[in-house]
Design an enzyme around this catalytic site. Structure first.
Site, short mmCIF file in Angstrom:
data_model
loop_
_atom_site.label_atom_id
_atom_site.label_comp_id
_atom_site.label_asym_id
_atom_site.label_seq_id
_atom_site.Cartn_x
_atom_site.Cartn_y
_atom_site.Cartn_z
N ASP A 128 35.25 38.23 35.61
CA ASP A 128 36.09 37.62 36.65
C ASP A 128 35.34 36.44 37.23
OD1 ASP A 128 37.79 36.98 38.76
OD2 ASP A 128 38.20 39.07 39.27
N ARG A 130 36.62 34.30 39.48
CA ARG A 130 37.26 33.85 40.72
C ARG A 130 36.32 33.92 41.93
NH1 ARG A 130 42.47 37.64 40.50
NH2 ARG A 130 40.81 39.04 39.75
#
Length: 216
Positions: A128, A130
């Site tokens: 991930d 983000r």
């Protein structure tokens, strides 16, 4: 890097009611994010129903069944409409931060048997990519201090808390499971710690129109 700034706002009529669309931008990179606001959120002491929704073109706009994103977006907006007050942050980090083209490449690897995490790692990315901290900055610019956060992702909750946003409640958002995304949801639960409640029982499989579709 300079902090994100609130730069524009306008009314946005939708099938879920009229929202105020608020635009945010980083002054140096011009990277943009958006929030949809409904109702009066000026009372900082009253928790606001909120959703941090990461951009997903395939799910949100193209109605893909490979993920639960489009279902979560629609459900979150509907729940805000029913409450009459709330905020949806549209976090523009497509493909968990790897971008649309790399997301398509990841999908290709998934077609060959990899799960969503393995595909990202094979492309040289983290599971991930983000950064949710910017979402806390957006909440602050909107004057939101307390939220009832609609999410299955524990990282969103922890990041908001560390950034000073009081998450008084996590509101589950288990929607949209079908035969095409059950493995994806299972991977998020087992490898990323998401709070996933599976619906793949006999009654669900017999009544869900998506699960009744022919397997590709």
């Amino acid at each position: 890097m300079a902090k994100i700034q609130l730069v524009a706002q306008a009314n946005l009529p939708t099938e879920y009611g009229i929202f105020k669309m608020v635009g945010f931008e980083f002054p140096d990179t011009k990277k943009e994010h958006v929030a949809l606001v409904m109702g009066d959120i000026s009372n900082a002491d009253e928790p606001v129903l909120a959703r941090i929704h990461s951009e997903c073109l395939t799910g949100d706009a193209l109605h893909s069944l490979k993920c639960d994103c489009g279902f979560q977006l629609a459900t979150a907006l509907k729940q805000i409409q029913e409450e009459g007050r709330g905020v949806l942050i549209y976090h523009r980090e497509e493909g968990r931060g790897i971008g649309l083209i790399n997301k398509i490449r990841a999908y290709s690897l998934q077609d060959k048997g990899m799960d969503t995490i393995e595909a990202n790692l094979a492309l040289g990315f983290k599971a991930d990519e983000r950064n949710f901290e910017v979402c806390a900055d957006m909440f602050e610019l909107l004057g939101v201090k307390k939220v009832r956060l609609m999410t299955n992702n524990p990282e969103k909750v922890e990041t908001m808390k560390k950034a000073g946003i009081n998450v008084v409640e996590r509101v589950p958002l288990n929607v949209g499971e079908n035969r095409y995304n059950t493995k994806y949801l299972d991977t998020k639960a087992k490898k990323m710690g998401h709070y996933i409640v599976h619906n793949n029982d006999e009654q669900h499989l017999m009544t869900c129109p998506h699960c009744q579709e022919e397997i590709i």
